[in-house]
Design a protein around this motif. Structure first.
Motif, short mmCIF file in Angstrom:
data_model
loop_
_atom_site.label_atom_id
_atom_site.label_comp_id
_atom_site.label_asym_id
_atom_site.label_seq_id
_atom_site.Cartn_x
_atom_site.Cartn_y
_atom_site.Cartn_z
N LEU A 63 0.82 -1.21 0.00
CA LEU A 63 0.00 0.00 0.00
C LEU A 63 0.85 1.27 0.00
CD1 LEU A 63 -2.92 1.12 0.12
CD2 LEU A 63 -2.68 1.17 2.61
N MET A 64 1.96 1.26 0.75
CA MET A 64 2.72 2.49 0.98
C MET A 64 4.07 2.52 0.28
SD MET A 64 0.42 3.78 3.01
CE MET A 64 1.11 5.17 3.89
N GLY A 65 4.64 1.35 -0.02
CA GLY A 65 5.98 1.31 -0.60
C GLY A 65 6.03 0.66 -1.96
N ASN A 66 4.91 0.50 -2.59
CA ASN A 66 4.82 -0.20 -3.86
C ASN A 66 5.57 0.56 -4.95
OD1 ASN A 66 3.69 -1.48 -6.29
ND2 ASN A 66 2.17 -2.34 -4.88
N THR A 67 6.41 -0.15 -5.69
CA THR A 67 7.21 0.51 -6.73
C THR A 67 6.39 0.95 -7.93
OG1 THR A 67 7.77 -1.61 -7.77
CG2 THR A 67 9.29 -0.78 -6.09
N LEU A 68 5.16 0.48 -8.04
CA LEU A 68 4.32 0.86 -9.17
C LEU A 68 3.90 2.32 -9.14
CD1 LEU A 68 1.84 -2.14 -9.40
CD2 LEU A 68 3.62 -1.56 -11.06
N GLY A 69 3.80 2.88 -7.96
CA GLY A 69 3.21 4.21 -7.82
C GLY A 69 1.72 4.09 -7.52
N THR A 70 1.20 5.13 -6.88
CA THR A 70 -0.15 5.06 -6.32
C THR A 70 -1.23 4.90 -7.38
OG1 THR A 70 0.58 6.42 -4.48
CG2 THR A 70 -1.79 6.22 -4.82
N ARG A 71 -1.12 5.61 -8.48
CA ARG A 71 -2.20 5.57 -9.47
C ARG A 71 -2.36 4.16 -10.05
NH1 ARG A 71 -2.98 5.80 -14.83
NH2 ARG A 71 -4.88 6.82 -15.59
N PHE A 72 -1.26 3.53 -10.44
CA PHE A 72 -1.36 2.18 -10.99
C PHE A 72 -1.86 1.19 -9.94
CE2 PHE A 72 1.96 3.88 -13.97
CZ PHE A 72 1.16 3.85 -15.11
N LEU A 73 -1.42 1.38 -8.70
CA LEU A 73 -1.89 0.49 -7.64
C LEU A 73 -3.40 0.62 -7.48
CD1 LEU A 73 -1.28 -1.51 -5.38
CD2 LEU A 73 -0.91 0.44 -3.85
N GLY A 200 -15.66 11.79 -2.30
CA GLY A 200 -14.49 12.66 -2.29
C GLY A 200 -13.24 11.90 -1.92
N LYS A 201 -12.11 12.60 -1.91
CA LYS A 201 -10.83 12.00 -1.59
C LYS A 201 -10.81 11.49 -0.15
CE LYS A 201 -8.19 15.19 -4.54
NZ LYS A 201 -7.12 16.22 -4.54
N THR A 202 -10.12 10.39 0.06
CA THR A 202 -9.76 9.96 1.41
C THR A 202 -8.26 9.67 1.41
OG1 THR A 202 -10.40 7.68 0.87
CG2 THR A 202 -12.02 9.04 2.03
N TYR A 203 -7.71 9.57 2.62
CA TYR A 203 -6.26 9.49 2.75
C TYR A 203 -5.83 8.20 3.42
CZ TYR A 203 -6.66 14.34 1.46
OH TYR A 203 -6.97 15.49 0.78
N LYS A 204 -4.67 7.74 3.00
CA LYS A 204 -4.09 6.52 3.56
C LYS A 204 -3.49 6.83 4.93
CE LYS A 204 -3.04 4.70 -1.01
NZ LYS A 204 -1.99 4.33 -1.97
N PRO A 205 -3.23 5.78 5.72
CA PRO A 205 -2.65 6.00 7.05
C PRO A 205 -1.40 6.87 7.00
CG PRO A 205 -3.33 3.73 6.83
CD PRO A 205 -3.51 4.36 5.47
#
Length: 217
Positions: A63-73, A200-205
Motif C-alpha cells: 500500500l505504501m511502498g509499492n514501486t508501481l506508484g499510487t495511481r497504478f496500484l 471525495g478523496k480519502t487518505y491513507k494511514p
C-alpha cells in the motif's frame, strides 16, 4: 448498498492483549493502543494477531511502498474489488483513487473495463493483467510483453503480487463478514453514496494528521 453480515466479530475489549493492541496501533491511528482501531478490518483481524502482524507488514509494503506508484496500484485494487465484489475494498479505494488523481468517470470505467474509458496502452495492460490473473492464474505472453515495456523487474513483481494480495484480502473481508464502518458514507459499486453526496478523496494511514476523519469515523 452492501448488506454485509458479520461472521467474525470485532475483538471484544475483554480480549485486548498486548499483541492485539499492536494490531490496532500498527497503522498509526491516534490512541489506537488504548481505544482500539476505528477500522472494522483491524478489529476483526485482531482476533488472530500472529497471522495479522506479518500480514500488516506485507500490506504496508504494497500500500505504501509499492514501486508501481499510487495511481497504478489504485487501478489494480479497484479492478480487483469489482471483479471479486468486495464492497469494503471498493468503498475505501474509491477515495484513495480520487486522491491518486483518478476521476469518478475513470473509476466507473475501471469497473466497466474493457467497455468504455479512454485508456492508454499502459493503463489497459494493467487492468487486463488483473482480469487475466483472476481468470487464468497467469499473465498472457502478450500482456507480459506490454507491461515489461513500461515497468522494470521490481515493478512487475509488485504488480503481480498486488493483484494476489488484494484478491486474498477481499476474500477475507467477504468471508469474515467485515462490515463497512457505521460512520462512513458508504460508496456503492454504482459510485453513489448512502447520503447522496458525491464521493471525495480519502487518505491513507499517515498521509494527513486527520486521515481517519476523512473517512467519517
Amino acid at each position: 448498498m452492501s448488506d454485509i453480515k458479520p461472521r467474525i466479530l470485532p475483538l471484544p475489549r475483554s480480549e485486548w492483549t498486548d499483541d492485539a493492541r499492536e494490531v490496532f496501533a500498527f497503522w498509526g491511528e491516534p490512541n489506537a493502543w488504548e481505544e482500539g482501531s476505528k477500522t472494522n478490518v483491524m478489529m476483526v483481524l485482531a482476533n488472530h494477531p500472529a497471522m495479522t502482524q506479518p500480514y500488516n507488514i506485507w500490506s504496508k509494503h504494497l500500500l505504501m511502498g509499492n514501486t508501481l506508484g499510487t495511481r497504478f496500484l489504485e487501478l489494480i485494487i479497484l479492478r480487483v474489488a469489482w471483479r471479486v465484489k468486495s464492497a469494503y475494498e471498493w468503498h475505501n479505494h474509491v477515495g484513495y483513487g480520487l486522491n491518486a488523481g483518478l476521476t469518478l468517470e475513470e473509476i466507473g470505467a475501471i469497473r466497466d473495463f474493457p467497455d468504455g474509458g479512454d485508456w492508454n496502452e499502459q493503463d489497459a495492460a494493467v487492468l487486463r493483467s488483473v482480469d487475466e490473473l483472476i481468470a487464468d492464474g497467469n499473465l498472457s505472453d502478450a500482456t507480459w510483453a506490454t507491461l515489461s515495456g513500461y515497468f522494470d523487474t521490481r515493478q512487475m513483481m509488485d504488480l503481480v503480487m498486488s493483484v494476489g494480495h488484494y484478491v486474498m484480502t477481499s476474500w477475507g473481508l467477504s468471508a469474515f463478514g467485515v462490515q463497512i464502518e457505521g460512520g462512513a458514507d458508504q460508496i456503492g459499486f454504482d459510485l453513489k453514496t448512502k447520503s447522496g453526496r458525491i464521493p471525495g478523496k480519502t487518505y491513507k494511514p499517515g498521509e494527513t494528521e486527520d486521515w481517519t476523519d476523512t473517512r467519517g469515523y
